[in-house]
Design a protein around this motif. Structure first.
Motif, PDB file in Angstrom:
ATOM      1  N   LEU A 142      27.074   6.008  20.804  1.00 14.40           N
ATOM      2  CA  LEU A 142      25.957   6.942  20.958  1.00 14.40           C
ATOM      3  C   LEU A 142      24.639   6.196  21.138  1.00 14.40           C
ATOM      4  CD1 LEU A 142      26.663   9.840  18.423  1.00 14.40           C
ATOM      5  CD2 LEU A 142      26.404  10.050  20.906  1.00 14.40           C
ATOM      6  N   LEU A 143      24.472   5.114  20.383  1.00 14.84           N
ATOM      7  CA  LEU A 143      23.248   4.320  20.483  1.00 14.84           C
ATOM      8  C   LEU A 143      23.136   3.658  21.855  1.00 14.84           C
ATOM      9  CD1 LEU A 143      20.885   3.723  18.624  1.00 14.84           C
ATOM     10  CD2 LEU A 143      22.042   1.638  17.883  1.00 14.84           C
ATOM     11  N   ARG A 188      26.460  22.452  17.599  1.00 14.79           N
ATOM     12  CA  ARG A 188      25.709  23.696  17.854  1.00 14.79           C
ATOM     13  C   ARG A 188      24.209  23.399  17.960  1.00 14.79           C
ATOM     14  NH1 ARG A 188      28.963  28.139  17.341  1.00 14.79           N
ATOM     15  NH2 ARG A 188      30.855  27.915  16.075  1.00 14.79           N
ATOM     16  N   TRP A 189      23.717  22.547  17.090  1.00 11.82           N
ATOM     17  CA  TRP A 189      22.300  22.179  17.144  1.00 11.82           C
ATOM     18  C   TRP A 189      21.996  21.352  18.392  1.00 11.82           C
ATOM     19  CZ3 TRP A 189      18.766  24.433  14.225  1.00 11.82           C
ATOM     20  CH2 TRP A 189      19.199  25.064  13.054  1.00 11.82           C
ATOM     21  N   ILE A 234      17.705  13.625  30.417  1.00 11.82           N
ATOM     22  CA  ILE A 234      18.914  12.899  30.025  1.00 11.82           C
ATOM     23  C   ILE A 234      18.648  12.049  28.789  1.00 11.82           C
ATOM     24  CG2 ILE A 234      20.449  11.011  30.727  1.00 11.82           C
ATOM     25  CD1 ILE A 234      20.280  12.170  33.598  1.00 11.82           C
ATOM     26  N   LEU A 235      17.545  11.291  28.819  1.00 12.51           N
ATOM     27  CA  LEU A 235      17.187  10.465  27.675  1.00 12.51           C
ATOM     28  C   LEU A 235      16.970  11.328  26.441  1.00 12.51           C
ATOM     29  CD1 LEU A 235      16.317   7.870  26.256  1.00 12.51           C
ATOM     30  CD2 LEU A 235      14.026   8.182  27.232  1.00 12.51           C
ATOM     31  N   SER A 236      16.263  12.437  26.604  1.00  9.91           N
ATOM     32  CA  SER A 236      15.995  13.322  25.469  1.00  9.91           C
ATOM     33  C   SER A 236      17.290  13.874  24.882  1.00  9.91           C
ATOM     34  CB  SER A 236      15.092  14.479  25.911  1.00  9.91           C
ATOM     35  OG  SER A 236      13.841  14.005  26.373  1.00  9.91           O
ATOM     36  N   LEU A 274      20.292  11.767  16.956  1.00 13.13           N
ATOM     37  CA  LEU A 274      19.588  12.170  15.741  1.00 13.13           C
ATOM     38  C   LEU A 274      20.294  13.304  15.008  1.00 13.13           C
ATOM     39  CD1 LEU A 274      15.895  12.030  17.049  1.00 13.13           C
ATOM     40  CD2 LEU A 274      17.052  10.365  15.553  1.00 13.13           C
ATOM     41  N   LEU A 275      21.017  14.139  15.768  1.00  8.58           N
ATOM     42  CA  LEU A 275      21.678  15.300  15.170  1.00  8.58           C
ATOM     43  C   LEU A 275      23.141  15.043  14.814  1.00  8.58           C
ATOM     44  CD1 LEU A 275      20.247  18.070  17.545  1.00  8.58           C
ATOM     45  CD2 LEU A 275      19.636  17.720  15.146  1.00  8.58           C
ATOM     46  N   SER A 276      23.643  13.852  15.136  1.00  8.23           N
ATOM     47  CA  SER A 276      25.082  13.598  15.019  1.00  8.23           C
ATOM     48  C   SER A 276      25.589  13.604  13.572  1.00  8.23           C
ATOM     49  CB  SER A 276      25.435  12.263  15.684  1.00  8.23           C
ATOM     50  OG  SER A 276      24.744  11.182  15.058  1.00  8.23           O
ATOM     51  N   ASP A 277      24.705  13.386  12.609  1.00 12.20           N
ATOM     52  CA  ASP A 277      25.147  13.271  11.214  1.00 12.20           C
ATOM     53  C   ASP A 277      24.815  14.480  10.346  1.00 12.20           C
ATOM     54  OD1 ASP A 277      26.316  10.761  11.487  1.00 12.20           O
ATOM     55  OD2 ASP A 277      24.427   9.710  11.106  1.00 12.20           O
ATOM     56  N   ILE A 278      24.489  15.618  10.954  1.00 14.80           N
ATOM     57  CA  ILE A 278      24.034  16.746  10.134  1.00 14.80           C
ATOM     58  C   ILE A 278      25.181  17.662   9.692  1.00 14.80           C
ATOM     59  CG2 ILE A 278      21.756  16.707  11.186  1.00 14.80           C
ATOM     60  CD1 ILE A 278      22.528  19.240  12.721  1.00 14.80           C
TER      61      ILE A 278
END
Length: 438
Positions: free
Chosen positions: A279-280, A164-165, A145-147, A154-158
């Motif tokens: 998200l944080l 998909r990622w 869950i933490l991961s 970390l992927l939210s701004d790509i």
């Protein structure tokens, strides 16, 4: 503790990591998917978001069949394959129904894992260490869950395909787990129920003294002799453990835990936090969950299952009540996140640490997978229904009223623990079954 038992338990419990990751990774894609496919609240909640949970229900209902028929190890291998297919397929989906199909496959893996992994670990573990070894499964759930929360952040701004990622990255741990599962042996207790005594003895010789090996074999054979292979968990003699499993599984979900994990960013948004802050805060929830799960796993064989459930119930009642009050009184800032941190800590040290251990302990060897299948089914039916209704409930009844309902349910859980739930700490599986099934 025997190093082989520990290493085998860690590998089996890693199915919990995939369970935890798969369960909440969707929270990061929640709003993006609803906007992408222009879904109504009902369709988005019941199909896009909840399809994995419906797969989990089917996996829990029928997961006892392969666990019993082909063994714990083979079922654990199948689970790894299901997670791999689900992660790849859902990340490449081009529409909501294809997406839901691959999420459903992942759900099958989750449901089956809640049967096969705890059963496997409980059957190789010595009685004095069984709680914390089976607790490794729960630890891996919250680590997953933490991961997932961290990965989503970390992927939210790509870019527009970030979702998909978020979903596809699970392919890598799924493949690693599947490869590792090839190297664990079959459960010796399952082998004994299949009259494969020589194979069981080889495995038991690696993890026990000669006296303990013969004692386990004799006890399992005696247990098999006293219990017909034609028995089922719905017989009158198993009524009490069946009720216990039903109640602990139902109360687990009536706390609102899965509804919260699935919609954590949305709930924080309702409390006035910005998208990035939400998200944080979800990552903070993951850290609290991990820390208090570690505490629960450490204490479960020291204080026992009942005491942890009492602590957890009291924490639930306080935190859920205060979350409801926060929404009623429109408290802003960090009030809601702080009370939800207490909520997740209460869950981690109580229900989170105890449920899969307790369900894996209270049925005899020949019915363990069936008993776990029943408990997991109750758990996952509610885990599918409640999160799928969250968008509608929030819209029609208000967030405060929904959390008030969860708080009331936890008062009933406390009564269940105080007046019905037996302590199972340190009792051998065979002796415990004899006591409970009189």
């Amino acid at each position: 503790m025997n190093k082989k038992i520990m290493s085998w338990s860690i590998v089996a419990s890693f199915a919990g990591f995939l369970f935890g990751f798969d369960t909440v990774v969707i929270s990061g894609a929640d709003k993006a998917l609803q906007i992408l496919w222009d879904s109504s609240d009902f369709f988005h909640g019941s199909v896009v978001m909840a399809m994995a949970l419906w797969g989990t229900v089917i996996g829990a209902i029928f997961g006892g069949i392969p666990t019993n028929k082909i063994g714990r190890k083979s079922t654990l291998l199948i689970i790894g394959v299901l997670f791999s297919i689900s992660a790849l397929g859902s990340s490449l989906a081009n529409g909501p129904w294809v997406f839901a199909f691959f999420r459903f496959i992942g759900g099958l893996g989750i449901g089956a894992s809640t049967i096969a992994a705890p059963a496997y670990i409980s059957e190789i573990a010595p009685a004095k260490d069984r709680g914390r070894l089976v607790g490794l499964y729960q630890f891996n759930i919250v680590f997953g869950i933490l991961s997932a929360f961290l990965s989503n952040y970390l992927l939210s701004d790509i870019g527009e395909n970030a979702w998909r990622w978020m979903l596809g990255i699970q392919v890598f741990p799924s493949i690693v787990y599947t490869l590792l599962a090839f190297y664990i042996p079959e459960s010796p207790r399952w082998l004994l129920t299949q009259s494969r005594t020589n194979e069981a003895r080889v495995i038991l010789d690696k993890i026990n003294s000669k006296e303990d090996v013969q004692s386990v074999i004799d006890n399992v054979h005696e247990d098999n002799k006293n219990n017909s292979s034609d028995e089922n968990i719905f017989m009158k003699k198993y009524r009490f453990p069946l009720i216990l499993v039903f109640l602990i599984a139902a109360f687990n979900q009536l706390s609102g835990i899965n509804a919260f994990l699935y919609y954590a960013p949305r709930i924080f948004g309702e409390a006035g936090l910005g998208a990035k802050t939400a998200l944080l805060s979800s990552i903070g929830i993951g850290f609290i969950n991990l820390i208090f799960t570690l505490i629960g796993v450490y204490l479960i064989d020291r204080l026992g299952r009942r005491k942890l459930m009492i602590f957890g119930s009291l924490g639930y009642i306080f935190s859920l009540t205060m979350v409801a009050v926060s929404f009623y009184l429109s408290w802003t800032g960090m009030a809601v996140p702080m009370f939800l941190f207490v909520f997740i800590a209460s869950h981690a040290i109580g229900q989170g640490a105890v449920i899969w251990v307790f369900i894996s302990e209270i049925f005899p060897n020949h019915l363990r997978a069936s008993g776990q299948s029943f408990g997991s089914s109750v758990h996952w039916v509610l885990a599918a229904i409640i999160p799928s209704m969250v968008p509608i409930l929030f819209s029609n009844f208000g967030v405060g009223n929904v959390f008030s309902f969860f708080a009331i349910m936890m008062v009933f859980q406390l009564a269940f623990v105080l007046f019905m739930m037996p302590e199972t700490k340190g009792i051998s599986l065979e002796n415990m079954n004899a006591n409970l099934n009189k």
